[in-house]
Design an enzyme around this catalytic site. Structure first.
Site, mmCIF file in Angstrom:
data_model
loop_
_atom_site.group_PDB
_atom_site.id
_atom_site.type_symbol
_atom_site.label_atom_id
_atom_site.label_comp_id
_atom_site.label_asym_id
_atom_site.label_seq_id
_atom_site.Cartn_x
_atom_site.Cartn_y
_atom_site.Cartn_z
ATOM 1 N N TYR A 181 41.130 44.775 -10.745
ATOM 2 C CA TYR A 181 40.672 45.872 -9.903
ATOM 3 C C TYR A 181 41.492 47.110 -10.269
ATOM 4 C CZ TYR A 181 38.277 42.595 -6.713
ATOM 5 O OH TYR A 181 37.459 41.648 -6.157
ATOM 6 N N PHE A 193 30.232 41.490 -1.309
ATOM 7 C CA PHE A 193 29.061 42.363 -1.197
ATOM 8 C C PHE A 193 28.206 42.003 0.011
ATOM 9 C CE2 PHE A 193 28.983 43.175 -6.078
ATOM 10 C CZ PHE A 193 30.080 44.014 -5.942
ATOM 11 N N PRO A 195 24.403 51.241 -7.982
ATOM 12 C CA PRO A 195 23.731 52.094 -8.968
ATOM 13 C C PRO A 195 22.749 51.293 -9.812
ATOM 14 C CG PRO A 195 26.040 52.663 -8.846
ATOM 15 C CD PRO A 195 25.865 51.434 -7.989
#
Length: 296
Positions: A62, A212, A219
């Protein structure tokens, strides 16, 4: 649907609140126009601890060119609270150019040591084997990779093991090698492909930790107004004076006592909204309405 709302769950011998924090968004996302504020990220982490968050999910991969989630965590929170559980993941990795790769079993020790070094720890609380380099699930045996992590657990570098982005057969295979305390897969109110896996985890007392769970679009994906269930979610949100994201999180926690939530944010206001979602109680009729949403 289980209408249960116990506030904690155990990852092995570690007890955590079911509403945690994912660190991915602390650094900003690759498509952001400019880097996220370092000060905001540190403020989010410190405020999360104040609000009772004791479960952070992170990874050494990350990072952006100017930010690292592990470094932000280390800077913001050391000395770490005694009850803080930091979960990391290895298996997936990123090279210096930011491109993802799937690590070989002999590369996993280096990834574990990298997380330990960046976080300023002497061992990791929980390490997930992140299977595959992409978003899709990949078939195949996880035995060699999971066995390598089991060896590191025996060596004292890891306390507990989990597994991520897998199918049920891979979970069952991993459990023959070493105890599994958690599974991390993509899952949410309109993303129900892994319903059976959620139930399998419940059967074995394993935490299911969706990622999620709040995201409605990325996108290149469908526009938010075309995502299934927005009208139903909005109706329930209005009844609770809540945001749609809060209802998605509340539904996640209602899915089972073993289901945790790790919503990510780099925004202090969103953090407070996410934590508040843990207190939303959905009625049976609301759960039934939300369960009519077509699978994504």
């Amino acid at each position: 649907m289980t209408n249960t709302h116990d506030s904690t769950w155990r990852l092995g011998d570690l007890t955590v609140n079911r509403l945690g924090l994912g660190a991915m968004r602390l650094t900003g996302m690759p498509w952001d126009e400019k880097p996220k504020s370092r000060e905001d990220a540190i403020a989010v982490l410190r405020r999360a601890i104040e609000l009772g968050v004791d479960h952070l999910d992170t990874a050494s991969f990350y990072f952006t060119p100017t930010r690292s989630a592990n470094e932000l965590i280390s800077t913001a929170l050391q000395p770490y609270p005694d009850d803080l559980v930091i979960t990391t993941k290895v298996g997936a990795g990123r090279n210096r150019d930011g491109e993802f790769f799937h690590a070989r079993p002999d590369q996993l020790r280096g990834q574990v040591e990298e997380n330990i070094r960046q976080l300023g720890l002497d061992h990791l609380d929980v390490v997930n084997l992140r299977w595959g380099a992409g978003m899709g699930k990949e078939p195949g045996s996880v035995a060699e990779h999971f066995g390598a992590l089991a060896d590191l657990r025996e060596a004292g570098l890891i306390r507990h093991l989990g597994i991520s982005n897998i199918v049920p057969e891979q979970l069952l295979e991993a459990r023959t090698i070493a105890p599994v305390v958690c599974v991390q897969n993509r899952y949410g109110l309109a993303d129900r492909e892994d319903d059976a896996l959620v139930d399998l985890c419940a059967e074995h007392g394993i935490a299911f930790v969706p990622f999620f769970a709040v995201t409605t679009s990325l996108p290149g994906a469908a526009a938010p107004d075309s995502v299934p269930g927005e009208a139903e979610i909005a109706k329930v949100a209005a009844a609770h004076d809540a945001t749609p994201a809060q209802i998605r999180l509340a539904w996640t926690l209602h899915r089972g006592a073993h289901v945790l939530a790790i919503p990510g944010t780099g925004d202090p206001k969103h953090l407070e909204e996410n934590v508040a979602a843990g207190g939303i109680r959905l009625g049976d009729d609301e759960l039934a309405l939300l369960d009519t949403i077509a699978h994504a």
